[in-house]
Design an enzyme around this catalytic site. Structure first.
Site, PDB file in Angstrom:
ATOM      1  N   HIS A  12      40.387  -9.408 -42.072  1.00  0.00           N
ATOM      2  CA  HIS A  12      41.206  -8.336 -41.494  1.00  0.00           C
ATOM      3  C   HIS A  12      40.716  -7.938 -40.098  1.00  0.00           C
ATOM      4  CE1 HIS A  12      38.058  -5.300 -42.073  1.00  0.00           C
ATOM      5  NE2 HIS A  12      37.821  -5.873 -43.247  1.00  0.00           N
ATOM      6  N   GLU A  85      37.184  -6.239 -50.981  1.00  0.00           N
ATOM      7  CA  GLU A  85      35.769  -6.351 -50.617  1.00  0.00           C
ATOM      8  C   GLU A  85      34.902  -5.967 -51.809  1.00  0.00           C
ATOM      9  OE1 GLU A  85      33.206  -7.653 -49.322  1.00  0.00           O
ATOM     10  OE2 GLU A  85      33.685  -7.189 -47.230  1.00  0.00           O
TER      11      GLU A  85
END
Length: 203
Positions: A12, A85
């Site tokens: 990202h 994550e």
């Protein structure tokens, strides 16, 4: 001839917490303006590729990056919680020095053996790996030839350590930049790393 699939991994774009080096984990932090610009440049880099399938972590920073990239392809994006994550538990929102000072024993155990020890209320590296691989296996079972997966640095690092058959703790030897592009080819059941952490779109 072996059956071939291509996996394009994109971290990202930048967030404000990336800038100040806070652990984000499952905290749902959005991109900053620079992160959106990075995503736009990555989108241009990948615009001419025929991408069959887009997958993303369901967290804002990954999802927004994926939306910017996929807008060049008119593709829908499938979100996966498994691509989040690592869960850093009580450490999320804190920086390295703060964690080291406030949780000295837990931090030392985690640094030495993250496979066995987790951050308080977080997950171990093994639990993280199992979750990530479950997500990747689901994506690859769909049978698409070229898959773009927008996710997080830790996810990419753990996936690469796994497919390259490295000791899992060595995942820390990879460093993945915001919107770094990594390409992996899958020939039947054999993975080949084709390109790692390309940032040519930011030059």
């Amino acid at each position: 001839m072996a059956d071939k699939k291509e996996i394009i991994l994109i971290r990202h774009g930048e967030t404000e917490w990336n800038k100040v080096r806070k652990y984000q984990g499952h905290m749902d932090i959005e991109l900053n303006d620079w992160g959106r610009q990075q995503a736009g440049e990555a989108a241009k880099e990948l615009a001419n590729l025929d991408i069959d399938y887009f997958a993303s972590s369901d967290l804002k920073r990954a999802r927004e990056t994926a939306e910017i990239i996929a807008s060049f392809h008119n593709n829908n994006i499938k979100e996966f919680k498994e691509l989040r994550e690592m869960n850093f538990g009580e450490w999320e929102g804190k920086g390295f020095k703060e964690i080291k000072n406030d949780y000295p024993e837990d931090f030392q155990k985690w640094i030495e053996d993250p496979i066995k020890f987790s951050p308080p209320a977080g997950e171990t590296l093994k639990e993280f790996q199992d979750r990530v691989l479950e997500g990747f296996n689901t994506i690859l079972e769909n049978g698409f030839d070229r898959n773009a997966i927008v996710t997080h640095g830790g996810v990419i690092m753990v996936f690469l350590a796994t497919i390259l058959e490295m000791p899992l703790i060595n995942y820390r030897k990879f460093e993945v930049a915001n919107t770094g592009i990594t390409r992996v080819n899958l020939y039947d059941n054999s993975y080949v790393l084709k390109e790692f952490n390309s940032q040519s779109h930011m030059k």
